[in-house]
Motif scaffolding. Structure first.
Motif, PDB file in Angstrom:
ATOM      1  N   ASP A   4      -1.586   0.028  -1.315  1.00 57.40           N
ATOM      2  CA  ASP A   4      -2.664   0.302  -1.141  1.00 57.40           C
ATOM      3  C   ASP A   4      -3.818  -0.601  -1.033  1.00 57.40           C
ATOM      4  O   ASP A   4      -4.993  -0.268  -1.065  1.00 57.40           O
ATOM      5  CB  ASP A   4      -2.926   0.892  -2.875  1.00 57.40           C
ATOM      6  N   GLY A   5      -3.175  -1.819  -0.795  1.00 58.38           N
ATOM      7  CA  GLY A   5      -4.412  -2.850  -0.535  1.00 58.38           C
ATOM      8  C   GLY A   5      -4.596  -3.229   0.872  1.00 58.38           C
ATOM      9  O   GLY A   5      -4.252  -2.282   1.820  1.00 58.38           O
ATOM     10  N   ASP A   6      -4.741  -4.400   1.302  1.00 56.53           N
ATOM     11  CA  ASP A   6      -4.939  -4.750   2.763  1.00 56.53           C
ATOM     12  C   ASP A   6      -3.775  -5.675   3.521  1.00 56.53           C
ATOM     13  O   ASP A   6      -4.138  -6.381   4.480  1.00 56.53           O
ATOM     14  CB  ASP A   6      -6.304  -5.472   2.874  1.00 56.53           C
ATOM     15  N   ALA A   7      -2.732  -5.379   2.756  1.00 54.02           N
ATOM     16  CA  ALA A   7      -1.588  -6.166   3.259  1.00 54.02           C
ATOM     17  C   ALA A   7      -1.281  -5.549   4.707  1.00 54.02           C
ATOM     18  O   ALA A   7      -1.216  -4.356   5.061  1.00 54.02           O
ATOM     19  CB  ALA A   7      -0.183  -5.859   2.260  1.00 54.02           C
ATOM     20  N   ASN A   8      -0.740  -6.641   5.553  1.00 52.19           N
ATOM     21  CA  ASN A   8      -0.236  -6.330   7.048  1.00 52.19           C
ATOM     22  C   ASN A   8       1.167  -5.943   6.978  1.00 52.19           C
ATOM     23  O   ASN A   8       2.000  -6.448   7.319  1.00 52.19           O
ATOM     24  CB  ASN A   8      -0.627  -7.357   7.990  1.00 52.19           C
ATOM     25  N   LEU A   9       1.185  -4.488   6.557  1.00 58.82           N
ATOM     26  CA  LEU A   9       2.648  -3.850   6.443  1.00 58.82           C
ATOM     27  C   LEU A   9       2.508  -2.332   7.030  1.00 58.82           C
ATOM     28  O   LEU A   9       1.547  -1.831   7.205  1.00 58.82           O
ATOM     29  CB  LEU A   9       2.940  -3.750   4.876  1.00 58.82           C
ATOM     30  N   ASP A  10       3.843  -2.228   7.600  1.00 59.90           N
ATOM     31  CA  ASP A  10       3.969  -0.749   7.998  1.00 59.90           C
ATOM     32  C   ASP A  10       4.157   0.110   6.725  1.00 59.90           C
ATOM     33  O   ASP A  10       4.389  -0.233   5.608  1.00 59.90           O
ATOM     34  CB  ASP A  10       5.178  -0.474   8.668  1.00 59.90           C
ATOM     35  N   GLU A  11       3.949   1.424   6.854  1.00 59.92           N
ATOM     36  CA  GLU A  11       3.920   2.307   5.768  1.00 59.92           C
ATOM     37  C   GLU A  11       5.118   2.416   5.319  1.00 59.92           C
ATOM     38  O   GLU A  11       5.526   2.992   4.108  1.00 59.92           O
ATOM     39  CB  GLU A  11       3.175   3.750   6.147  1.00 59.92           C
ATOM     40  N   ASP A  12       6.291   2.344   5.913  1.00 57.05           N
ATOM     41  CA  ASP A  12       7.523   2.497   5.627  1.00 57.05           C
ATOM     42  C   ASP A  12       8.329   1.192   4.710  1.00 57.05           C
ATOM     43  O   ASP A  12       9.590   1.298   4.563  1.00 57.05           O
ATOM     44  CB  ASP A  12       8.666   2.944   6.701  1.00 57.05           C
ATOM     45  N   VAL A  13       7.553   0.366   4.493  1.00 60.32           N
ATOM     46  CA  VAL A  13       8.112  -0.460   3.753  1.00 60.32           C
ATOM     47  C   VAL A  13       8.547  -0.192   2.410  1.00 60.32           C
ATOM     48  O   VAL A  13       7.957   0.626   1.878  1.00 60.32           O
ATOM     49  CB  VAL A  13       7.100  -1.846   3.332  1.00 60.32           C
ATOM     50  N   LYS A  14       9.726  -0.859   1.849  1.00 60.58           N
ATOM     51  CA  LYS A  14      10.210  -0.117   0.519  1.00 60.58           C
ATOM     52  C   LYS A  14      10.208  -1.380  -0.516  1.00 60.58           C
ATOM     53  O   LYS A  14      10.630  -2.362  -0.381  1.00 60.58           O
ATOM     54  CB  LYS A  14      11.778   0.218   0.826  1.00 60.58           C
ATOM     55  N   ILE A  15       9.725  -0.853  -1.610  1.00 61.25           N
ATOM     56  CA  ILE A  15       9.545  -1.812  -2.756  1.00 61.25           C
ATOM     57  C   ILE A  15      10.561  -1.563  -3.885  1.00 61.25           C
ATOM     58  O   ILE A  15      10.814  -0.392  -4.089  1.00 61.25           O
ATOM     59  CB  ILE A  15       8.307  -1.649  -3.528  1.00 61.25           C
ATOM     60  N   ILE A  16      11.573  -2.333  -3.947  1.00 56.98           N
ATOM     61  CA  ILE A  16      12.760  -2.036  -4.558  1.00 56.98           C
ATOM     62  C   ILE A  16      12.754  -2.796  -5.783  1.00 56.98           C
ATOM     63  O   ILE A  16      12.703  -4.194  -6.053  1.00 56.98           O
ATOM     64  CB  ILE A  16      13.918  -2.441  -3.666  1.00 56.98           C
ATOM     65  N   ASN A  17      13.111  -2.078  -6.890  1.00 57.19           N
ATOM     66  CA  ASN A  17      13.241  -2.679  -8.401  1.00 57.19           C
ATOM     67  C   ASN A  17      14.691  -3.224  -8.583  1.00 57.19           C
ATOM     68  O   ASN A  17      15.619  -2.646  -8.012  1.00 57.19           O
ATOM     69  CB  ASN A  17      13.102  -1.667  -9.367  1.00 57.19           C
ATOM     70  N   THR A  18      14.615  -4.441  -9.155  1.00 57.89           N
ATOM     71  CA  THR A  18      16.140  -5.011  -9.470  1.00 57.89           C
ATOM     72  C   THR A  18      16.361  -4.863 -10.724  1.00 57.89           C
ATOM     73  O   THR A  18      15.372  -4.822 -11.949  1.00 57.89           O
ATOM     74  CB  THR A  18      16.157  -6.244  -9.098  1.00 57.89           C
ATOM     75  N   GLU A  19      17.651  -4.833 -11.307  1.00 58.77           N
ATOM     76  CA  GLU A  19      17.950  -4.764 -12.666  1.00 58.77           C
ATOM     77  C   GLU A  19      18.875  -6.005 -13.285  1.00 58.77           C
ATOM     78  O   GLU A  19      19.367  -6.730 -12.421  1.00 58.77           O
ATOM     79  CB  GLU A  19      18.568  -3.448 -12.913  1.00 58.77           C
ATOM     80  N   PRO A  20      18.694  -6.218 -14.414  1.00 58.87           N
ATOM     81  CA  PRO A  20      19.661  -7.426 -14.950  1.00 58.87           C
ATOM     82  C   PRO A  20      21.033  -7.208 -15.148  1.00 58.87           C
ATOM     83  O   PRO A  20      21.778  -8.252 -15.122  1.00 58.87           O
ATOM     84  CB  PRO A  20      19.094  -7.598 -16.574  1.00 58.87           C
ATOM     85  N   ASN A  21      21.749  -5.837 -14.970  1.00 57.36           N
ATOM     86  CA  ASN A  21      23.016  -5.660 -15.150  1.00 57.36           C
ATOM     87  C   ASN A  21      23.530  -4.421 -14.048  1.00 57.36           C
ATOM     88  O   ASN A  21      24.519  -3.772 -14.573  1.00 57.36           O
ATOM     89  CB  ASN A  21      23.704  -5.277 -16.450  1.00 57.36           C
TER      90      ASN A  21
END
Length: 265
Positions: free
Chosen positions: A240-257
């Motif tokens: 939602d900011g001004d990053a130089n990214l395409d719209e299809d970038v995936k932000i992936i959560n990681t887990e401890p286990n």
């Protein structure tokens, strides 16, 4: 190249990187048994792992490495000389087979078949911490956690990667108002501590490009952060900011286990 963050957090960290020629562990901060189980969950037999790269000596990153090296002699393990010296002198991970010890120093790039690895120094309260950029078949993934800040030199090394595993360790207000002692809070907030959600987001703003398609949010504190806060901060700053990214970038959560999917980079 394919990647899965198998486990990430203060209880243990390890990730899998696959190329055409190699199956690689990035850190080994859980028991050998647990790492074997996590690998099986993404369809990989631990006996196929042939390389392991270590970021630093803290137990949540190194604790299982000695067991793996002794049990699986095909694994070549890589770290810098300061980390190996500390681990050998303190016997933290037991006796390490000398023939499996390999050195890569900060600032070096080394090639192993279809894999190029660049090591770079970070700022953390460990013997000689460093992280890595892994490159294969024209793709790059940068791993960066356990650092109190991201220097311009580090940004230059990791800039324009296809994927990032970045530390989103704590929310400022949760840490400051949380149960930790003040000395521990000071350590985390220091230049040799960890990255907050905001600091990680700002660092990513400086390095992502339209090439970047995957961002793994890693090393989240169970006491001083939440999955939703980390994800919201990353999305607000990047998508939602001004990053130089395409719209299809995936932000992936990681887990401890629980491992992420094995994702093609």
């Amino acid at each position: 190249m394919r990647v899965s963050v198998l486990a990430s957090g203060s209880t243990g960290n390890t990730s899998l990187i696959e190329t055409g020629q190699h199956k690689i562990l990035m850190d080994a901060g859980l028991s050998g048994k647990k790492i074997k189980q996590l690998l099986a969950q993404v369809g990989v037999d631990i006996s196929d792992i042939d390389m392991a790269f270590l970021s630093h000596d803290h137990t949540d990153h190194s604790g299982g490495l000695g067991v793996l090296m002794r049990r699986y002699p095909q694994i070549d393990a890589f770290a810098n000389s300061g980390t190996w010296q500390y681990l050998c002198n303190t016997n933290k991970i037991g006796k390490i087979p000398a023939e499996q010890i390999n050195i890569i120093e900060p600032g070096q790039t080394k090639t192993y078949g279809d894999l190029d690895v660049t090591a770079f120094a970070t700022s953390h309260d460990a013997a000689e911490p460093q992280y890595y950029v892994f490159s294969s078949d024209g793709k790059r993934i940068a791993f960066l956690t356990d650092t109190g800040y991201v220097s311009e030199k580090v940004e230059g090394t990791i800039k324009a990667a296809d994927a990032y595993m970045m530390e989103f360790n704590y929310d400022n207000m949760m840490l400051r108002n949380g149960p930790y002692s003040w000395p521990l809070k000071q350590r985390i907030l220091s230049d040799e501590g960890h990255l907050s959600n905001d600091e990680a987001g700002h660092a990513l703003l400086d390095v992502v490009t339209p090439k970047t398609k995957h961002i793994f949010l890693a090393h989240r504190s169970q006491h001083n952060n939440t999955e939703s806060l980390a994800h919201k901060t990353a999305k607000q700053m990047l998508v939602d900011g001004d990053a130089n990214l395409d719209e299809d970038v995936k932000i992936i959560n990681t887990e401890p286990n629980k491992p992420t999917d094995l994702i093609k980079i």
